[in-house]
Design a protein around this motif. Structure first.
Motif, PDB file in Angstrom:
ATOM      1  N   GLY A 293      19.124  45.448  65.984  1.00 50.46           N
ATOM      2  CA  GLY A 293      18.138  44.135  65.956  1.00 50.46           C
ATOM      3  C   GLY A 293      18.273  43.440  64.581  1.00 50.46           C
ATOM      4  N   PRO A 294      17.178  42.483  64.209  1.00 48.29           N
ATOM      5  CA  PRO A 294      17.050  41.730  63.327  1.00 48.29           C
ATOM      6  C   PRO A 294      17.089  42.811  61.823  1.00 48.29           C
ATOM      7  CG  PRO A 294      15.653  40.814  64.630  1.00 48.29           C
ATOM      8  CD  PRO A 294      16.200  42.252  65.337  1.00 48.29           C
ATOM      9  N   GLY A 295      17.984  42.424  60.881  1.00 50.85           N
ATOM     10  CA  GLY A 295      17.899  43.298  59.968  1.00 50.85           C
ATOM     11  C   GLY A 295      18.828  44.505  59.703  1.00 50.85           C
ATOM     12  N   GLU A 296      19.352  44.577  60.746  1.00 52.58           N
ATOM     13  CA  GLU A 296      20.146  45.716  60.776  1.00 52.58           C
ATOM     14  C   GLU A 296      21.650  45.251  60.600  1.00 52.58           C
ATOM     15  OE1 GLU A 296      18.571  49.341  63.349  1.00 52.58           O
ATOM     16  OE2 GLU A 296      18.764  47.502  64.750  1.00 52.58           O
ATOM     17  N   VAL A 297      22.433  46.211  60.063  1.00 52.01           N
ATOM     18  CA  VAL A 297      23.746  46.013  59.454  1.00 52.01           C
ATOM     19  C   VAL A 297      24.672  47.142  60.049  1.00 52.01           C
ATOM     20  CG1 VAL A 297      25.333  45.781  57.456  1.00 52.01           C
ATOM     21  CG2 VAL A 297      22.867  45.219  57.603  1.00 52.01           C
ATOM     22  N   ALA A 298      25.877  46.707  60.655  1.00 54.42           N
ATOM     23  CA  ALA A 298      27.129  47.639  60.696  1.00 54.42           C
ATOM     24  C   ALA A 298      28.475  47.244  60.150  1.00 54.42           C
ATOM     25  CB  ALA A 298      27.146  47.461  62.251  1.00 54.42           C
ATOM     26  N   GLU A 299      28.992  48.136  59.759  1.00 59.07           N
ATOM     27  CA  GLU A 299      30.305  47.890  59.157  1.00 59.07           C
ATOM     28  C   GLU A 299      31.391  49.076  59.587  1.00 59.07           C
ATOM     29  OE1 GLU A 299      31.095  48.469  55.087  1.00 59.07           O
ATOM     30  OE2 GLU A 299      29.371  49.921  54.919  1.00 59.07           O
ATOM     31  N   PHE A 300      32.532  48.186  59.828  1.00 58.84           N
ATOM     32  CA  PHE A 300      33.503  49.338  60.496  1.00 58.84           C
ATOM     33  C   PHE A 300      34.885  48.587  60.236  1.00 58.84           C
ATOM     34  CE2 PHE A 300      31.899  46.100  63.377  1.00 58.84           C
ATOM     35  CZ  PHE A 300      33.049  45.714  63.996  1.00 58.84           C
ATOM     36  N   ASP A 301      35.784  49.602  60.562  1.00 61.17           N
ATOM     37  CA  ASP A 301      37.295  49.267  60.514  1.00 61.17           C
ATOM     38  C   ASP A 301      37.825  48.763  61.755  1.00 61.17           C
ATOM     39  OD1 ASP A 301      40.276  49.485  60.450  1.00 61.17           O
ATOM     40  OD2 ASP A 301      40.152  50.988  59.121  1.00 61.17           O
ATOM     41  N   THR A 302      38.316  47.505  61.815  1.00 56.33           N
ATOM     42  CA  THR A 302      38.547  47.040  63.161  1.00 56.33           C
ATOM     43  C   THR A 302      39.940  47.719  63.852  1.00 56.33           C
ATOM     44  OG1 THR A 302      39.792  45.190  61.927  1.00 56.33           O
ATOM     45  CG2 THR A 302      37.430  44.840  62.690  1.00 56.33           C
ATOM     46  N   HIS A 303      40.176  48.508  63.237  1.00 54.78           N
ATOM     47  CA  HIS A 303      41.417  49.507  63.744  1.00 54.78           C
ATOM     48  C   HIS A 303      40.678  50.400  65.003  1.00 54.78           C
ATOM     49  CE1 HIS A 303      44.838  48.882  60.709  1.00 54.78           C
ATOM     50  NE2 HIS A 303      45.294  48.577  61.734  1.00 54.78           N
ATOM     51  N   THR A 304      39.233  50.476  64.734  1.00 56.83           N
ATOM     52  CA  THR A 304      38.680  51.367  65.718  1.00 56.83           C
ATOM     53  C   THR A 304      38.395  50.496  67.010  1.00 56.83           C
ATOM     54  OG1 THR A 304      37.554  52.406  63.876  1.00 56.83           O
ATOM     55  CG2 THR A 304      36.458  52.626  66.184  1.00 56.83           C
ATOM     56  N   PRO A 305      38.506  50.947  68.126  1.00 53.36           N
ATOM     57  CA  PRO A 305      38.329  50.043  69.258  1.00 53.36           C
ATOM     58  C   PRO A 305      37.022  49.626  69.303  1.00 53.36           C
ATOM     59  CG  PRO A 305      39.704  51.836  70.030  1.00 53.36           C
ATOM     60  CD  PRO A 305      39.089  52.152  68.418  1.00 53.36           C
ATOM     61  N   HIS A 306      36.716  48.539  69.452  1.00 52.91           N
ATOM     62  CA  HIS A 306      35.217  47.741  69.430  1.00 52.91           C
ATOM     63  C   HIS A 306      34.830  46.727  70.467  1.00 52.91           C
ATOM     64  CE1 HIS A 306      37.504  45.639  66.584  1.00 52.91           C
ATOM     65  NE2 HIS A 306      36.743  44.352  66.903  1.00 52.91           N
ATOM     66  N   TRP A 307      33.838  46.386  70.752  1.00 53.32           N
ATOM     67  CA  TRP A 307      33.231  45.455  71.468  1.00 53.32           C
ATOM     68  C   TRP A 307      32.039  44.927  71.279  1.00 53.32           C
ATOM     69  CZ3 TRP A 307      28.935  44.394  74.554  1.00 53.32           C
ATOM     70  CH2 TRP A 307      29.014  43.335  75.342  1.00 53.32           C
ATOM     71  N   ILE A 308      31.636  43.582  70.836  1.00 54.33           N
ATOM     72  CA  ILE A 308      30.650  43.056  70.291  1.00 54.33           C
ATOM     73  C   ILE A 308      30.223  42.080  71.475  1.00 54.33           C
ATOM     74  CG2 ILE A 308      29.614  41.709  68.525  1.00 54.33           C
ATOM     75  CD1 ILE A 308      31.963  42.457  66.706  1.00 54.33           C
ATOM     76  N   GLY A 309      28.680  42.187  71.662  1.00 50.91           N
ATOM     77  CA  GLY A 309      28.290  41.178  72.684  1.00 50.91           C
ATOM     78  C   GLY A 309      26.657  41.260  72.523  1.00 50.91           C
ATOM     79  N   ASN A 310      26.137  40.211  73.301  1.00 53.60           N
ATOM     80  CA  ASN A 310      24.806  39.781  73.339  1.00 53.60           C
ATOM     81  C   ASN A 310      24.437  40.195  74.778  1.00 53.60           C
ATOM     82  OD1 ASN A 310      22.055  38.997  73.635  1.00 53.60           O
ATOM     83  ND2 ASN A 310      22.633  37.024  72.848  1.00 53.60           N
ATOM     84  N   VAL A 311      23.485  41.085  75.020  1.00 54.62           N
ATOM     85  CA  VAL A 311      23.065  41.394  76.484  1.00 54.62           C
ATOM     86  C   VAL A 311      21.755  41.155  76.730  1.00 54.62           C
ATOM     87  CG1 VAL A 311      24.920  43.317  76.753  1.00 54.62           C
ATOM     88  CG2 VAL A 311      22.693  44.025  75.618  1.00 54.62           C
ATOM     89  N   THR A 312      21.088  40.272  75.967  1.00 51.72           N
ATOM     90  CA  THR A 312      19.674  39.918  75.942  1.00 51.72           C
ATOM     91  C   THR A 312      19.782  38.329  76.620  1.00 51.72           C
ATOM     92  OG1 THR A 312      19.426  38.761  73.746  1.00 51.72           O
ATOM     93  CG2 THR A 312      19.295  41.274  74.008  1.00 51.72           C
ATOM     94  N   ASP A 313      18.404  38.101  76.978  1.00 48.97           N
ATOM     95  CA  ASP A 313      18.228  36.610  77.187  1.00 48.97           C
ATOM     96  C   ASP A 313      18.143  35.776  76.399  1.00 48.97           C
ATOM     97  OD1 ASP A 313      18.709  37.471  80.212  1.00 48.97           O
ATOM     98  OD2 ASP A 313      16.554  38.258  80.122  1.00 48.97           O
ATOM     99  N   GLU A 314      18.304  35.818  75.053  1.00 51.83           N
ATOM    100  CA  GLU A 314      17.973  35.010  73.763  1.00 51.83           C
ATOM    101  C   GLU A 314      19.310  34.988  73.206  1.00 51.83           C
ATOM    102  OE1 GLU A 314      15.162  36.515  70.799  1.00 51.83           O
ATOM    103  OE2 GLU A 314      15.658  38.629  71.585  1.00 51.83           O
ATOM    104  N   VAL A 315      19.442  33.669  72.238  1.00 49.51           N
ATOM    105  CA  VAL A 315      20.602  33.755  71.250  1.00 49.51           C
ATOM    106  C   VAL A 315      20.521  34.674  70.328  1.00 49.51           C
ATOM    107  CG1 VAL A 315      21.659  31.933  69.709  1.00 49.51           C
ATOM    108  CG2 VAL A 315      21.017  30.993  71.956  1.00 49.51           C
ATOM    109  N   THR A 316      21.496  35.244  69.910  1.00 52.81           N
ATOM    110  CA  THR A 316      21.605  36.574  68.744  1.00 52.81           C
ATOM    111  C   THR A 316      22.571  35.543  67.669  1.00 52.81           C
ATOM    112  OG1 THR A 316      21.280  38.229  70.227  1.00 52.81           O
ATOM    113  CG2 THR A 316      22.362  38.520  68.194  1.00 52.81           C
ATOM    114  N   GLU A 317      21.866  35.560  66.604  1.00 51.78           N
ATOM    115  CA  GLU A 317      22.675  34.886  65.448  1.00 51.78           C
ATOM    116  C   GLU A 317      22.881  36.098  64.494  1.00 51.78           C
ATOM    117  OE1 GLU A 317      20.542  31.006  63.831  1.00 51.78           O
ATOM    118  OE2 GLU A 317      19.022  32.109  64.388  1.00 51.78           O
TER     119      GLU A 317
END
Length: 207
Positions: free
Chosen positions: A161-185
């Motif tokens: 959510g807002p204000g939360e941070v994630a950092e990761f090595d992109t060699h790790t299998p990953h997927w990023i998406g918005n599953v809500t009904d609002e735009v995510t910045e």
């Protein structure tokens, strides 16, 4: 062109087309040297032969759009930077949004190497369909500005959510998406493999 310097007029002589063209070769050679890229590696990436690249850098081959466009893409720099086009004098940063995988990506810096920064806007319910985890070179740092972001990272399923941070090595299998009904910045820092954002904080004061 006439400008002012120290209270007096200063005449700036514009470069001729021949001078601009003659400067392309040395500029390309300096850029390749700075990036520590071999002619063979650049040839493989652009599809331009080693001999043509060598002649282009030495000035024996005239630069054309067919040659400069793949080089600009390989170096990830604007075409104007390769030919040394003069700046317009406008101090504003002109951000050019791009579309990638259904989301809007806005580059926040002109930096071409090291850690780069972007703002990403994920439309509601995007990307659509079943999540497909991917891997690639690099290291990524995400900061959610608004909305909510779902991050699948290996076997972990994270809701950010807002204000939360994630950092990761992109060699790790990953997927990023918005599953809500609002735009995510999202504010995103992306760097080459092994280069991470350096986070520092002040030492804790006395209790």
């Amino acid at each position: 062109m006439v400008g002012m310097a120290h209270g007096r007029e200063e005449r700036i002589t514009p470069r001729t087309t021949a001078e601009v063209v003659d400067g392309v070769g040395p500029r390309l050679r300096a850029l390749r040297s700075h990036r520590d890229v071999t002619l063979a590696a650049l040839s493989k990436q652009t599809g331009i032969s080693v001999s043509t690249l060598s002649r282009l850098e030495s000035g024996q081959r005239k630069p054309t759009l067919e040659l400069l466009l793949p080089l600009a893409q390989a170096y990830q720099v604007p075409l104007d930077d390769l030919v040394g086009a003069p700046r317009t004098g406008d101090p504003r940063v002109h951000l050019k949004p791009e579309m990638h995988g259904g989301r809007v990506v806005v580059p926040l810096t002109r930096r071409t190497g090291g850690v780069r920064s972007f703002k990403q806007l994920f439309p509601p319910r995007s990307p659509a369909g079943e999540p497909t985890l991917k891997t690639h070179e690099g290291y990524e740092w995400l900061y959610v500005l608004s909305g909510r972001l779902r991050l699948l990272l290996g076997e972990r399923d994270l809701d950010l959510g807002p204000g939360e941070v994630a950092e990761f090595d992109t060699h790790t299998p990953h997927w990023i998406g918005n599953v809500t009904d609002e735009v995510t910045e999202v504010l995103c820092l992306y760097g080459p493999q092994g280069e991470r954002a350096h986070v520092r904080s002040r030492p804790a004061g006395p209790a």
